[in-house]
Design a protein around this motif. Structure first.
Motif, PDB file in Angstrom:
ATOM      1  N   UNK A 150       0.814  -1.220   0.000  1.00 51.82           N
ATOM      2  CA  UNK A 150       0.000   0.000   0.000  1.00 51.82           C
ATOM      3  C   UNK A 150       0.847   1.269   0.000  1.00 51.82           C
ATOM      4  N   UNK A 151       2.170   1.093  -0.148  1.00 54.66           N
ATOM      5  CA  UNK A 151       3.115   2.199  -0.334  1.00 54.66           C
ATOM      6  C   UNK A 151       3.024   3.230   0.790  1.00 54.66           C
ATOM      7  N   UNK A 152       2.974   2.749   2.010  1.00 55.50           N
ATOM      8  CA  UNK A 152       2.976   3.659   3.148  1.00 55.50           C
ATOM      9  C   UNK A 152       4.384   4.193   3.378  1.00 55.50           C
ATOM     10  N   UNK A 153       4.458   5.408   3.835  1.00 52.86           N
ATOM     11  CA  UNK A 153       5.743   6.038   4.120  1.00 52.86           C
ATOM     12  C   UNK A 153       6.219   5.638   5.512  1.00 52.86           C
ATOM     13  N   UNK A 154       7.417   6.050   5.842  1.00 56.34           N
ATOM     14  CA  UNK A 154       7.968   5.747   7.153  1.00 56.34           C
ATOM     15  C   UNK A 154       7.102   6.351   8.255  1.00 56.34           C
ATOM     16  N   UNK A 155       6.500   7.505   7.966  1.00 61.67           N
ATOM     17  CA  UNK A 155       5.673   8.182   8.965  1.00 61.67           C
ATOM     18  C   UNK A 155       4.318   7.508   9.135  1.00 61.67           C
ATOM     19  N   UNK A 156       3.803   6.899   8.078  1.00 61.36           N
ATOM     20  CA  UNK A 156       2.460   6.316   8.160  1.00 61.36           C
ATOM     21  C   UNK A 156       2.470   4.790   8.269  1.00 61.36           C
ATOM     22  N   UNK A 157       3.643   4.184   8.278  1.00 60.76           N
ATOM     23  CA  UNK A 157       3.732   2.722   8.343  1.00 60.76           C
ATOM     24  C   UNK A 157       3.117   2.198   9.635  1.00 60.76           C
ATOM     25  N   UNK A 158       2.453   1.068   9.535  1.00 63.29           N
ATOM     26  CA  UNK A 158       1.778   0.454  10.678  1.00 63.29           C
ATOM     27  C   UNK A 158       2.681  -0.527  11.424  1.00 63.29           C
ATOM     28  N   UNK A 159       3.589  -1.172  10.715  1.00 64.91           N
ATOM     29  CA  UNK A 159       4.364  -2.270  11.294  1.00 64.91           C
ATOM     30  C   UNK A 159       5.231  -1.872  12.492  1.00 64.91           C
ATOM     31  N   UNK A 160       5.968  -0.742  12.451  1.00 66.44           N
ATOM     32  CA  UNK A 160       6.911  -0.452  13.543  1.00 66.44           C
ATOM     33  C   UNK A 160       6.286  -0.425  14.937  1.00 66.44           C
ATOM     34  N   UNK A 161       5.040   0.006  15.026  1.00 66.52           N
ATOM     35  CA  UNK A 161       4.406   0.097  16.339  1.00 66.52           C
ATOM     36  C   UNK A 161       4.177  -1.258  16.988  1.00 66.52           C
ATOM     37  N   UNK A 162       4.389  -2.337  16.233  1.00 68.91           N
ATOM     38  CA  UNK A 162       4.208  -3.666  16.794  1.00 68.91           C
ATOM     39  C   UNK A 162       5.497  -4.227  17.385  1.00 68.91           C
ATOM     40  N   UNK A 163       6.629  -3.516  17.226  1.00 72.25           N
ATOM     41  CA  UNK A 163       7.853  -3.957  17.902  1.00 72.25           C
ATOM     42  C   UNK A 163       8.474  -2.862  18.773  1.00 72.25           C
ATOM     43  N   UNK A 189       7.216  -0.764  21.086  1.00 70.47           N
ATOM     44  CA  UNK A 189       6.883  -0.754  22.516  1.00 70.47           C
ATOM     45  C   UNK A 189       7.652  -1.782  23.338  1.00 70.47           C
ATOM     46  N   UNK A 190       8.167  -2.816  22.683  1.00 74.59           N
ATOM     47  CA  UNK A 190       8.877  -3.876  23.404  1.00 74.59           C
ATOM     48  C   UNK A 190      10.396  -3.689  23.350  1.00 74.59           C
ATOM     49  N   UNK A 191      10.831  -2.520  22.826  1.00 75.31           N
ATOM     50  CA  UNK A 191      12.245  -2.174  22.748  1.00 75.31           C
ATOM     51  C   UNK A 191      13.024  -3.094  21.803  1.00 75.31           C
ATOM     52  N   UNK A 192      12.428  -3.383  20.670  1.00 74.08           N
ATOM     53  CA  UNK A 192      13.119  -4.118  19.614  1.00 74.08           C
ATOM     54  C   UNK A 192      13.193  -3.244  18.370  1.00 74.08           C
ATOM     55  N   UNK A 193      14.092  -3.604  17.459  1.00 73.55           N
ATOM     56  CA  UNK A 193      14.267  -2.846  16.225  1.00 73.55           C
ATOM     57  C   UNK A 193      14.376  -3.816  15.053  1.00 73.55           C
ATOM     58  N   UNK A 194      13.987  -3.340  13.888  1.00 78.74           N
ATOM     59  CA  UNK A 194      14.070  -4.136  12.663  1.00 78.74           C
ATOM     60  C   UNK A 194      15.482  -4.051  12.104  1.00 78.74           C
ATOM     61  N   UNK A 195      16.116  -5.199  11.916  1.00 83.90           N
ATOM     62  CA  UNK A 195      17.477  -5.206  11.375  1.00 83.90           C
ATOM     63  C   UNK A 195      17.564  -5.864  10.004  1.00 83.90           C
ATOM     64  N   UNK A 225      14.135  -9.174  14.176  1.00 81.61           N
ATOM     65  CA  UNK A 225      14.005  -8.106  15.155  1.00 81.61           C
ATOM     66  C   UNK A 225      15.022  -8.355  16.262  1.00 81.61           C
ATOM     67  N   UNK A 226      15.802  -7.325  16.588  1.00 84.57           N
ATOM     68  CA  UNK A 226      16.830  -7.452  17.614  1.00 84.57           C
ATOM     69  C   UNK A 226      16.549  -6.502  18.768  1.00 84.57           C
ATOM     70  N   UNK A 227      17.020  -6.882  19.933  1.00 84.56           N
ATOM     71  CA  UNK A 227      16.880  -6.035  21.105  1.00 84.56           C
ATOM     72  C   UNK A 227      17.539  -4.688  20.846  1.00 84.56           C
ATOM     73  N   UNK A 228      16.783  -3.593  21.051  1.00 87.48           N
ATOM     74  CA  UNK A 228      17.260  -2.238  20.767  1.00 87.48           C
ATOM     75  C   UNK A 228      17.828  -1.630  22.047  1.00 87.48           C
ATOM     76  N   UNK A 229      19.109  -1.777  22.222  1.00 81.14           N
ATOM     77  CA  UNK A 229      19.742  -1.321  23.461  1.00 81.14           C
ATOM     78  C   UNK A 229      19.668   0.192  23.610  1.00 81.14           C
TER      79      UNK A 229
END
Length: 404
Positions: free
Chosen positions: A88-101, A103-109, A125-129
């Motif tokens: 659906x060509x969402x931008x970084x600002x409107x993307x839905x996926x990041x909010x699912x990791x 809050x748990x202090x993880x990051x997409x690698x 997904x890795x632990x976001x120190x």
């Protein structure tokens, strides 16, 4: 004339003000619609984990199976949304996926891309120190994996549906996903993460078709002596290959019973034994020789996958069939501690559920997902893991937990 011009200017100014108000209202409505997207974390995510702070992350408890199940399921949901965001060509600002990791202090690698259609089918997904330190979380919570490989299931959307179903049919026909490019890539990524962080700090998880891949890549690493934590949500259990194998085993059993009823003596006995051997070999030759049953030499009890199934989901419910007859056979019940644990099975037993709900991922982070424990043996799981335990000489045990 001046009065007329002044009135005209005032009317024009009033119209501009109204247009500005309408424009702002439309923008606010669009923002509300974006925030209220059904897949937004705050809309469909876990209610009891919506406001995390540093105390929750440290003391909450990744050691708690309910908490861990919830978070891992959210990570898999994030992979579904990564692909939907792409489509659906969402931008970084409107993307839905990041909010699912986040809050748990993880990051997409890393994202795993299917070379056939360019779709995203997995993510690391890795632990976001750094993010944790910013919220005064000084260390990774005990029990939290250093890295998680999450794999999505089938998406019935035109850009990826063809390749997803192709792999679904691959499993249905052969009970093996090793011929898929996704298996090769997932195994490489999981092995790389294990080499970097250690197998005990890595987790692999999947839903539906993704659970099928997670099971097989986890088992492939286990055969190499690398044991990663494995979580399988609604894993596929129905296949043509398994059905043919069951038919072959039943036919062989019937032949043995018939043979035991026939009179024999002396030379007839020896000739009969040789003939029986040839017949058995002939009978077995057409039974599918699945690659998952060929290897042995596995350290018993070191790799224990977690399976999450729903009795109303016909795709995965067979895992909860102790004796293959759809009912609970009391003779198969094994007491705790009797032999090594082969797998942990968590079962939802709600009645009158529609398939879509029973097969859905959302149920696994539901706030009412309280589990009760029961124990029995599952033939299907034993068959799936047979190659891992065939060298031990001991019977495997399945720990099953159900929801009332």
């Amino acid at each position: 004339m001046e009065t007329t011009n002044q009135v005209s200017k005032e009317e024009e100014a009033e119209e501009q003000r109204k247009d500005l108000v309408v424009s702002k209202e439309e923008e606010e409505e669009e923002e509300v619609e974006e925030e209220a997207h059904p897949y937004s974390f705050h809309v469909s995510g876990p209610r009891n984990l919506s406001t995390l702070n540093w105390r929750d992350l440290i003391y909450s408890t990744w050691k708690d199976s309910n908490y861990k199940r919830t978070v891992i399921a959210c990570f898999i949901q994030a992979v579904y949304l990564l692909e939907l965001d792409r489509q659906e060509k969402r931008t970084q600002e409107t993307a839905l996926a990041p909010n699912w990791w986040i809050p748990f202090k993880y990051k997409l690698t890393q994202t795993l891309i299917d070379e056939r259609d360019g779709s995203i089918f997995g993510a690391v997904l890795e632990w976001d120190r750094a993010a944790a330190m910013a919220d005064l979380v000084l260390m990774r919570p005990s029990g939290a994996p250093r890295a998680v490989l999450a794999l999505r299931g089938t998406l019935l959307k035109s850009p990826t549906m063809r390749r997803d179903i192709e792999d679904d049919l691959r499993f249905f026909a052969w009970e093996s996903l090793k011929g898929s490019c996704r298996f090769k890539l997932a195994l490489e990524v999981l092995k790389s993460a294990s080499n970097s962080f250690g197998g005990s700090n890595v987790c692999v998880a999947g839903h539906s078709l993704g659970a099928g891949f997670a099971l097989q890549v986890g088992k492939a690493l286990a055969k190499e002596g690398i044991y990663v934590e494995t979580h399988l949500f609604n894993p596929p259990s129905v296949s043509l290959a398994m059905s043919l194998r069951n038919i072959g085993e039943k036919a062989e059993s019937a032949w043995k019973k018939l043979k035991s009823m026939l009179p024999y003596s002396g030379q007839e006995s020896r000739a009969g034994e040789e003939g029986d051997t040839n017949k058995n070999l002939g009978l077995k030759s057409w039974i599918p020789r699945l690659s998952s049953f060929k290897n042995s030499g596995f350290g018993v009890g070191k790799w224990v996958p977690h399976l999450y199934v729903n009795n109303s989901d016909y795709i995965c419910c067979s895992y909860n069939d102790p004796g293959g007859d759809g009912g609970v056979n009391k003779e198969n019940v094994a007491p705790p501690g009797n032999g090594p644990v082969a797998a942990k099975l968590f079962v939802v037993t709600k009645e009158r559920q529609k398939f879509h709900e029973a097969h859905g991922l959302e149920q696994w982070w539901s706030s009412d997902a309280e589990l009760q424990q029961a124990i029995h043996s599952s033939k299907l799981i034993s068959r799936q893991l047979r190659s891992l335990y065939s060298g031990s000489g001991t019977s495997s045990q399945v720990t099953t937990q159900g929801k009332s």
